[in-house]
Design a protein around this motif. Structure first.
Motif, short mmCIF file in Angstrom:
data_model
loop_
_atom_site.label_atom_id
_atom_site.label_comp_id
_atom_site.label_asym_id
_atom_site.label_seq_id
_atom_site.Cartn_x
_atom_site.Cartn_y
_atom_site.Cartn_z
N ALA A 339 0.84 -1.20 0.00
CA ALA A 339 0.00 0.00 0.00
C ALA A 339 0.87 1.25 0.00
N ARG A 340 1.98 1.19 0.72
CA ARG A 340 2.92 2.31 0.72
C ARG A 340 3.59 2.45 -0.65
N LYS A 341 3.91 1.32 -1.25
CA LYS A 341 4.55 1.34 -2.58
C LYS A 341 3.63 1.98 -3.62
N TYR A 342 2.33 1.62 -3.57
CA TYR A 342 1.37 2.14 -4.55
C TYR A 342 0.66 3.41 -4.06
N ASP A 343 1.06 3.90 -2.89
CA ASP A 343 0.48 5.12 -2.32
C ASP A 343 -1.04 5.00 -2.24
N LYS A 344 -1.50 3.91 -1.62
CA LYS A 344 -2.93 3.67 -1.48
C LYS A 344 -3.30 3.56 -0.01
N ARG A 345 -4.51 3.98 0.31
CA ARG A 345 -5.01 3.85 1.67
C ARG A 345 -5.82 2.57 1.78
N LEU A 346 -5.16 1.51 2.21
CA LEU A 346 -5.82 0.22 2.36
C LEU A 346 -5.78 -0.18 3.83
N SER A 347 -6.95 -0.57 4.35
CA SER A 347 -7.03 -0.88 5.78
C SER A 347 -6.97 -2.37 6.06
N GLY A 348 -7.05 -3.20 5.03
CA GLY A 348 -6.99 -4.64 5.25
C GLY A 348 -7.83 -5.39 4.24
N PHE A 349 -8.09 -6.67 4.56
CA PHE A 349 -8.92 -7.53 3.72
C PHE A 349 -10.29 -7.69 4.36
N ALA A 350 -11.32 -7.78 3.54
CA ALA A 350 -12.63 -8.17 4.05
C ALA A 350 -12.51 -9.57 4.64
N PRO A 351 -13.28 -9.88 5.71
CA PRO A 351 -13.13 -11.19 6.35
C PRO A 351 -13.23 -12.37 5.39
N GLU A 352 -14.18 -12.32 4.44
CA GLU A 352 -14.34 -13.44 3.51
C GLU A 352 -13.17 -13.51 2.53
N ALA A 353 -12.56 -12.35 2.23
CA ALA A 353 -11.38 -12.34 1.36
C ALA A 353 -10.19 -12.99 2.06
N LEU A 354 -10.02 -12.67 3.34
CA LEU A 354 -8.92 -13.26 4.11
C LEU A 354 -9.13 -14.76 4.29
N LYS A 355 -10.39 -15.15 4.46
CA LYS A 355 -10.68 -16.58 4.60
C LYS A 355 -10.34 -17.32 3.31
N ALA A 356 -10.65 -16.70 2.15
CA ALA A 356 -10.33 -17.31 0.86
C ALA A 356 -8.82 -17.50 0.69
N LEU A 357 -8.04 -16.53 1.15
CA LEU A 357 -6.59 -16.65 1.07
C LEU A 357 -6.08 -17.81 1.92
N THR A 358 -6.64 -17.95 3.11
CA THR A 358 -6.14 -19.00 4.01
C THR A 358 -6.52 -20.40 3.54
N LEU A 359 -7.58 -20.50 2.75
CA LEU A 359 -8.04 -21.82 2.29
C LEU A 359 -7.48 -22.19 0.92
N ALA A 360 -6.85 -21.25 0.24
CA ALA A 360 -6.37 -21.49 -1.13
C ALA A 360 -5.16 -22.41 -1.13
N ALA A 361 -4.97 -23.07 -2.28
CA ALA A 361 -3.74 -23.84 -2.49
C ALA A 361 -2.64 -22.86 -2.91
N TRP A 362 -1.42 -23.10 -2.43
CA TRP A 362 -0.33 -22.17 -2.72
C TRP A 362 0.86 -22.93 -3.29
N PRO A 363 0.77 -23.39 -4.54
CA PRO A 363 1.90 -24.12 -5.13
C PRO A 363 3.15 -23.27 -5.25
N GLY A 364 2.96 -21.94 -5.37
CA GLY A 364 4.11 -21.04 -5.46
C GLY A 364 4.56 -20.48 -4.13
N ASN A 365 3.93 -20.95 -3.04
CA ASN A 365 4.33 -20.60 -1.68
C ASN A 365 4.28 -19.09 -1.41
N VAL A 366 5.21 -18.59 -0.59
CA VAL A 366 5.14 -17.20 -0.15
C VAL A 366 5.31 -16.24 -1.32
N ARG A 367 6.12 -16.61 -2.30
CA ARG A 367 6.30 -15.75 -3.47
C ARG A 367 4.97 -15.56 -4.21
#
Length: 471
Positions: A339-367
């Motif tokens: 957010a600092r890099k793109y100069d945007k005011r972002l406060s976080g993820f919506a709860p359902e968006a964060l839940k989707a991230l935690t349940l997703a498969a991540w073959p590319g890991n942290v990258r």
């Protein structure tokens, strides 16, 4: 089912706003949550809950659906409007299950039916709080060495404890882990925790530099050693003098160079290309790979004596799927940074968006997670990143998270397979089409574990199956 984690006594207690018009149920819920270590604010109506929101500043709302006046669903709508990232859990009777199911599609974290299971309730509360927690910052000076590694998982805690101990010695370290799992970050952390921290940390990707240039990059060259050598050039071993050299993707190092690297490690000296004298070096070696080096040794693609020289201590990084409790932390950490890099005011993820991230498969890991967060950050037009943007980013083809070396390796193998299929496994014909001599072509086939005989006539189908397994 594993027991729910309870709040640590060394950290502030999470505050839960509990809403129920049944006085006995409200008292029971309050006692259960207080016994589990939470601060509880208990109220009997939606109106009272809304009055407490800004005063009590809860980290979670637990509410019955059936309430006098404004019900639990209307309360959720109001909470969502005021505090979009505040998680809400609903308690529902069987008659209101359809309403509760609909509410989860709108962003309610989850719902539990009455009579609820006490252990399950505590687990859901712990999960909701973990998902909405901000990224951990390492404020203590003794943790500065690992400040770039955001984690709360037990797997990473154990790994970092071992890494810190290893850092105090000068032993060579071999880091194993899938692509994108953070091997270079861990190598940097080991360097910062070591007595060499004030000296350079230098990283080289052995798979990304052409074979003809790699020796010069590592060991240096003298003026006139080859056509383009217009001046003396210090290699990366000399650049890392007194510090640490990371040999990333060591499994991709050509066999001829493996011999020279072994000599450098044995003699603790490098001889630049074209030089007649060796130069002493004082460098700590950390190597890293996503390949199975033992399998590479079995096929003579990696030298056994070099393997044991590099592999004094082995540290294996878990995949992101094996440390899912870190996904929300990492996502929030990356979002804040980007957010600092793109100069945007972002406060976080919506709860359902964060839940989707935690349940997703991540073959590319942290990258891959970083790339997904960067995409949603660049495209988000609201302070809270919505589920739709996350879903869109997660459908991005996995090739976008390949490193340059990985993409080149994949292309090279697919190209060779295509040539062998085209020539029915005839190496001479395939080498001619590739405009390479047969010796070099055989070396490429060996590098990618391709057997020409498998491409003759009916053996082609078997090779296709082998390709799928390899990929």
């Amino acid at each position: 089912m594993a027991a729910a984690p309870t709040p640590s006594r060394t950290t502030p207690r999470a505050r839960v706003l509990v809403v129920d018009d049944d006085a006995d149920m409200l008292r029971l819920l309050s006692l259960r949550l207080q016994a589990a270590g939470y601060d509880v604010v208990a109220v009997g109506s939606a109106e009272a809950a809304l009055a407490q929101l800004d005063m009590a500043r809860p980290q979670l709302v637990l509410s019955d659906v059936r309430l006098p006046g404004r019900d639990g669903l209307a309360l959720f709508d109001e909470v969502r409007a005021r505090h979009p990232s505040l998680p809400v859990i609903l308690l529902t009777a069987h008659g209101t299950i359809p309403d509760a199911v609909e509410a989860t599609s709108r962003g309610v974290f989850t719902y539990l039916t009455k009579p609820y299971d006490g252990k399950e309730l505590l687990e859901k509360i712990a999960q909701a709080l973990a998902l909405s927690a901000p990224a951990v910052t390492h404020a203590h000076a003794h943790e500065a060495w690992r400040a770039d590694i955001v984690s709360r998982s037990n797997r990473m805690t154990d790994l970092l404890a071992e890494a810190y101990m290893v850092a105090q010695s000068d032993a060579s370290v071999l880091l194993l882990g899938d692509s994108g799992s953070g091997k270079e970050l861990l190598a940097q952390a080991i360097h910062r925790a070591s007595p060499r921290a004030r000296h350079p940390f230098v990283a080289v990707n052995c798979g990304a530099i052409p074979e003809a240039l790699l020796e010069s990059e590592l060991f240096g060259h003298v003026k006139g050693a080859f056509t383009d050598a217009v001046s003396n050039h210090k290699g990366l071993f000399q650049a890392a003098e007194g510090g640490t050299l990371l040999l990333d993707e060591i499994g991709d190092m050509p066999p001829a160079l493996q011999v020279k690297l072994l000599r450098v490690l044995q003699e603790r000296a490098v001889r630049p290309v074209g030089a007649s004298q060796s130069i002493p070096i004082d460098v700590r070696i950390i190597s890293a790979t996503h390949r199975d080096l033992e399998a590479a040794m079995a096929t003579a693609q990696f030298r056994e004596d070099l393997y044991y020289r590099l592999n004094v201590v082995t540290l294996a990084l878990p995949t992101l799927g094996d440390r899912r409790e870190d996904i929300a932390l990492l996502a929030n950490h990356f979002l804040d940074k980007l957010a600092r890099k793109y100069d945007k005011r972002l406060s976080g993820f919506a709860p359902e968006a964060l839940k989707a991230l935690t349940l997703a498969a991540w073959p590319g890991n942290v990258r891959q997670l970083y790339n997904v967060v960067e995409q949603v950050c660049a495209l988000s037009t609201t302070p809270l990143v919505p589920l739709t943007l996350v879903q869109r980013a997660l459908r991005t083809p996995s090739t976008q998270v390949l490193s340059f070396a990985e993409a080149r390796q994949r292309f090279e193998r697919e190209y060779l397979v295509g040539l062998l299929k085209m020539t029915d496994g005839n190496v001479a014909d395939a080498a001619r089409l590739a405009q390479r001599n047969r010796t070099e072509f055989y070396r490429l086939l060996q590098k990618h574990a391709l057997t020409p005989g498998n491409f003759k006539n009916d053996a082609v189908d078997n090779e296709d199956v082998a390709d799928e397994r390899h990929d």
